[in-house]
Design a protein around this motif. Sequence first.
Motif, PDB file in Angstrom:
ATOM      1  N   PRO A 273       0.877  -1.084   0.061  1.00  0.00           N
ATOM      2  CA  PRO A 273       0.053  -0.126  -0.002  1.00  0.00           C
ATOM      3  C   PRO A 273       0.882   1.284  -0.041  1.00  0.00           C
ATOM      4  CG  PRO A 273      -0.305  -1.016   2.192  1.00  0.00           C
ATOM      5  CD  PRO A 273       0.714  -2.230   1.186  1.00  0.00           C
ATOM      6  N   GLN A 274       2.188   1.052   0.180  1.00  0.00           N
ATOM      7  CA  GLN A 274       3.026   2.302  -0.075  1.00  0.00           C
ATOM      8  C   GLN A 274       3.006   2.766  -1.451  1.00  0.00           C
ATOM      9  OE1 GLN A 274       6.951   1.959   1.422  1.00  0.00           O
ATOM     10  NE2 GLN A 274       7.580   3.784   0.259  1.00  0.00           N
ATOM     11  N   LYS A 275       2.515   1.945  -2.386  1.00  0.00           N
ATOM     12  CA  LYS A 275       2.651   2.104  -3.961  1.00  0.00           C
ATOM     13  C   LYS A 275       1.408   2.689  -4.299  1.00  0.00           C
ATOM     14  CE  LYS A 275       3.279  -0.386  -8.262  1.00  0.00           C
ATOM     15  NZ  LYS A 275       3.432  -1.461  -8.744  1.00  0.00           N
ATOM     16  N   GLU A 276       1.472   3.887  -4.906  1.00  0.00           N
ATOM     17  CA  GLU A 276       0.271   4.621  -5.477  1.00  0.00           C
ATOM     18  C   GLU A 276       0.074   4.257  -6.865  1.00  0.00           C
ATOM     19  OE1 GLU A 276      -0.812   9.114  -6.977  1.00  0.00           O
ATOM     20  OE2 GLU A 276       0.903   9.011  -5.872  1.00  0.00           O
ATOM     21  N   LEU A 277      -1.140   3.709  -7.048  1.00  0.00           N
ATOM     22  CA  LEU A 277      -1.600   3.157  -8.194  1.00  0.00           C
ATOM     23  C   LEU A 277      -2.302   4.230  -9.178  1.00  0.00           C
ATOM     24  CD1 LEU A 277      -3.074  -0.045  -7.391  1.00  0.00           C
ATOM     25  CD2 LEU A 277      -0.907   0.212  -8.279  1.00  0.00           C
ATOM     26  N   ALA A 278      -3.128   5.089  -8.474  1.00  0.00           N
ATOM     27  CA  ALA A 278      -3.798   5.959  -9.235  1.00  0.00           C
ATOM     28  C   ALA A 278      -4.181   7.246  -8.438  1.00  0.00           C
ATOM     29  CB  ALA A 278      -5.134   5.561  -9.879  1.00  0.00           C
ATOM     30  N   ARG A 279      -4.582   8.344  -8.797  1.00  0.00           N
ATOM     31  CA  ARG A 279      -5.114   9.567  -8.144  1.00  0.00           C
ATOM     32  C   ARG A 279      -5.992  10.335  -9.048  1.00  0.00           C
ATOM     33  NH1 ARG A 279      -1.291  13.518  -4.625  1.00  0.00           N
ATOM     34  NH2 ARG A 279      -0.027  11.989  -5.027  1.00  0.00           N
ATOM     35  N   LEU A 280      -7.121  10.860  -8.647  1.00  0.00           N
ATOM     36  CA  LEU A 280      -8.005  11.750  -9.283  1.00  0.00           C
ATOM     37  C   LEU A 280      -7.108  13.171  -9.534  1.00  0.00           C
ATOM     38  CD1 LEU A 280     -11.781  11.645  -7.901  1.00  0.00           C
ATOM     39  CD2 LEU A 280     -10.526  10.582  -9.771  1.00  0.00           C
ATOM     40  N   PRO A 281      -6.966  13.680 -10.583  1.00  0.00           N
ATOM     41  CA  PRO A 281      -6.471  14.716 -10.708  1.00  0.00           C
ATOM     42  C   PRO A 281      -7.208  16.205 -10.346  1.00  0.00           C
ATOM     43  CG  PRO A 281      -7.172  14.226 -12.733  1.00  0.00           C
ATOM     44  CD  PRO A 281      -7.696  13.048 -12.072  1.00  0.00           C
ATOM     45  N   TYR A 282      -8.227  16.153  -9.898  1.00  0.00           N
ATOM     46  CA  TYR A 282      -9.227  16.949  -9.149  1.00  0.00           C
ATOM     47  C   TYR A 282      -9.712  16.634  -8.060  1.00  0.00           C
ATOM     48  CZ  TYR A 282     -12.580  13.976 -11.736  1.00  0.00           C
ATOM     49  OH  TYR A 282     -13.226  12.793 -11.895  1.00  0.00           O
ATOM     50  N   ALA A 283     -10.359  17.576  -7.093  1.00  0.00           N
ATOM     51  CA  ALA A 283     -10.904  17.182  -5.821  1.00  0.00           C
ATOM     52  C   ALA A 283     -12.176  16.308  -6.238  1.00  0.00           C
ATOM     53  CB  ALA A 283     -11.290  18.471  -5.198  1.00  0.00           C
ATOM     54  N   LEU A 284     -12.370  15.303  -5.245  1.00  0.00           N
ATOM     55  CA  LEU A 284     -13.688  14.719  -5.453  1.00  0.00           C
ATOM     56  C   LEU A 284     -14.810  15.324  -5.171  1.00  0.00           C
ATOM     57  CD1 LEU A 284     -15.000  11.601  -6.017  1.00  0.00           C
ATOM     58  CD2 LEU A 284     -14.556  11.243  -3.331  1.00  0.00           C
ATOM     59  N   PHE A 285     -14.791  16.017  -4.079  1.00  0.00           N
ATOM     60  CA  PHE A 285     -15.725  17.339  -3.595  1.00  0.00           C
ATOM     61  C   PHE A 285     -14.940  18.430  -3.019  1.00  0.00           C
ATOM     62  CE2 PHE A 285     -16.879  13.933  -0.832  1.00  0.00           C
ATOM     63  CZ  PHE A 285     -16.908  14.522   0.618  1.00  0.00           C
ATOM     64  N   LYS A 286     -15.550  19.473  -2.804  1.00  0.00           N
ATOM     65  CA  LYS A 286     -15.087  20.677  -2.349  1.00  0.00           C
ATOM     66  C   LYS A 286     -16.056  21.619  -1.800  1.00  0.00           C
ATOM     67  CE  LYS A 286     -14.341  23.122  -6.913  1.00  0.00           C
ATOM     68  NZ  LYS A 286     -13.750  23.480  -7.596  1.00  0.00           N
ATOM     69  N   PRO A 287     -15.859  22.399  -0.899  1.00  0.00           N
ATOM     70  CA  PRO A 287     -16.937  23.513  -0.341  1.00  0.00           C
ATOM     71  C   PRO A 287     -17.497  24.103  -1.548  1.00  0.00           C
ATOM     72  CG  PRO A 287     -14.672  23.587   0.823  1.00  0.00           C
ATOM     73  CD  PRO A 287     -14.335  22.810  -0.395  1.00  0.00           C
ATOM     74  N   GLU A 288     -18.870  24.105  -1.339  1.00  0.00           N
ATOM     75  CA  GLU A 288     -19.745  24.770  -2.225  1.00  0.00           C
ATOM     76  C   GLU A 288     -20.967  25.399  -1.756  1.00  0.00           C
ATOM     77  OE1 GLU A 288     -21.181  22.488  -5.591  1.00  0.00           O
ATOM     78  OE2 GLU A 288     -21.014  20.395  -4.306  1.00  0.00           O
ATOM     79  N   PHE A 289     -21.519  24.668  -0.532  1.00  0.00           N
ATOM     80  CA  PHE A 289     -22.465  25.128   0.019  1.00  0.00           C
ATOM     81  C   PHE A 289     -22.489  25.905   1.253  1.00  0.00           C
ATOM     82  CE2 PHE A 289     -23.986  21.188  -2.536  1.00  0.00           C
ATOM     83  CZ  PHE A 289     -24.954  21.761  -3.303  1.00  0.00           C
ATOM     84  N   ASP A 290     -23.412  26.616   1.806  1.00  0.00           N
ATOM     85  CA  ASP A 290     -23.220  27.356   2.996  1.00  0.00           C
ATOM     86  C   ASP A 290     -22.755  26.853   4.123  1.00  0.00           C
ATOM     87  OD1 ASP A 290     -24.201  29.703   1.679  1.00  0.00           O
ATOM     88  OD2 ASP A 290     -26.270  29.539   2.335  1.00  0.00           O
ATOM     89  N   TRP A 291     -23.149  25.466   4.283  1.00  0.00           N
ATOM     90  CA  TRP A 291     -22.758  24.692   5.528  1.00  0.00           C
ATOM     91  C   TRP A 291     -21.119  24.332   5.317  1.00  0.00           C
ATOM     92  CZ3 TRP A 291     -26.484  22.337   2.142  1.00  0.00           C
ATOM     93  CH2 TRP A 291     -25.887  21.052   1.639  1.00  0.00           C
ATOM     94  N   GLU A 292     -20.825  24.309   4.242  1.00  0.00           N
ATOM     95  CA  GLU A 292     -19.404  24.078   4.025  1.00  0.00           C
ATOM     96  C   GLU A 292     -18.420  25.508   3.888  1.00  0.00           C
ATOM     97  OE1 GLU A 292     -20.405  20.356   1.337  1.00  0.00           O
ATOM     98  OE2 GLU A 292     -20.005  22.341   0.397  1.00  0.00           O
ATOM     99  N   LEU A 293     -19.053  26.410   3.401  1.00  0.00           N
ATOM    100  CA  LEU A 293     -18.140  27.626   3.253  1.00  0.00           C
ATOM    101  C   LEU A 293     -18.145  28.667   4.386  1.00  0.00           C
ATOM    102  CD1 LEU A 293     -19.987  28.753  -0.250  1.00  0.00           C
ATOM    103  CD2 LEU A 293     -17.779  27.660   0.140  1.00  0.00           C
TER     104      LEU A 293
END
Length: 345
Positions: A273-293
Amino acid sequence: MLEVKKEGVLLMKTHSGFENEGVLNPAAIQEGNDIHLFYRAVSKGNYSSIGYCKLTDPLTIGERMNTPVLFPQFDYESHGLEDPRIVRIEEVYYLTYTAYDGINALGALAVSKELPHFEKMGIITPHIAYEEFRHLAESKGIINEKYLRYNEHERVQEKEGKKVLLWDKNVIFFPRKIKEKLYFLHRIKPDIQIVAVADLAELTPAFWQNYFLHLDDSIVLSPKYKHEISYIGGGCPPIETAHGWLLIYHSVHDTVKGYVYSACAALLDLENPQKELARLPYALFKPEFDWELKGEVNNVCFPTGAIVQDDTLYIYYGAADEQIACASVSIAALLKELLLNPNKP
């Protein structure tokens, strides 16, 4: 792009003294039809304990305790127990959390054979000052300058009568042994590191000295993309899939409005598990709604717990350091997208 559904706020603070300032960053585990959430509860003065509730389905609260299940009892956690994660390995539940004494923030462990009752095992991360860490880590060459920027603590060696130590947070166990060893992630900014031991008794000062002499060998993920350029850290416990360990982690990037915390995804090798196989090049999700901002800390989605039901991955996260929310995504679609973004060493 993946379709991630923000399910909304699941848990809010109450008038109870132990959680009247905020609830956030929950550990999650499913046993039978029950989903257990162990969450960080914050009282006045920013003192944290661990609260508990039980869900009847991923989005419905069935029971909620009005007292904490874990609270400060020892000097090393006198200012709070923060950001729990939980896994079950064989017959034992491992709940990790950040123990904060007002000066130092270190990874601690509590274990259980019957939820929600735990026995505290103490700190499992190293007690080491930054200068000693730096001396060891730089013995083979210059390390990333961010290790200095984020960890030198104004070059103060003692504060309020306590030795200032290297902060080591986000301790997260893998949910099974790998090649007869216990594996866990931890985070010394700016990277995510990994540890493997046959027994936790091996985590001696000598072990950590040798570990830091070979720090590069233990780095799992480093900041790579714009949304994670400042630093990253572990999020939810790794989820075993046919394609590898699915890791939901958090990323941080600095903006004119301050830090923005997002949820991210990567895939690690099942047997290494020290070996990285893949990674999203963007955030899966990020702050966008009032309760997150807007909240105690603005612009925060901080994932810490997840469960899988059929093809749906439910991710529980702290929203603006004040509330607990949930997001969901097709795990098949997420894995497909990850496999389209393989790691290129």
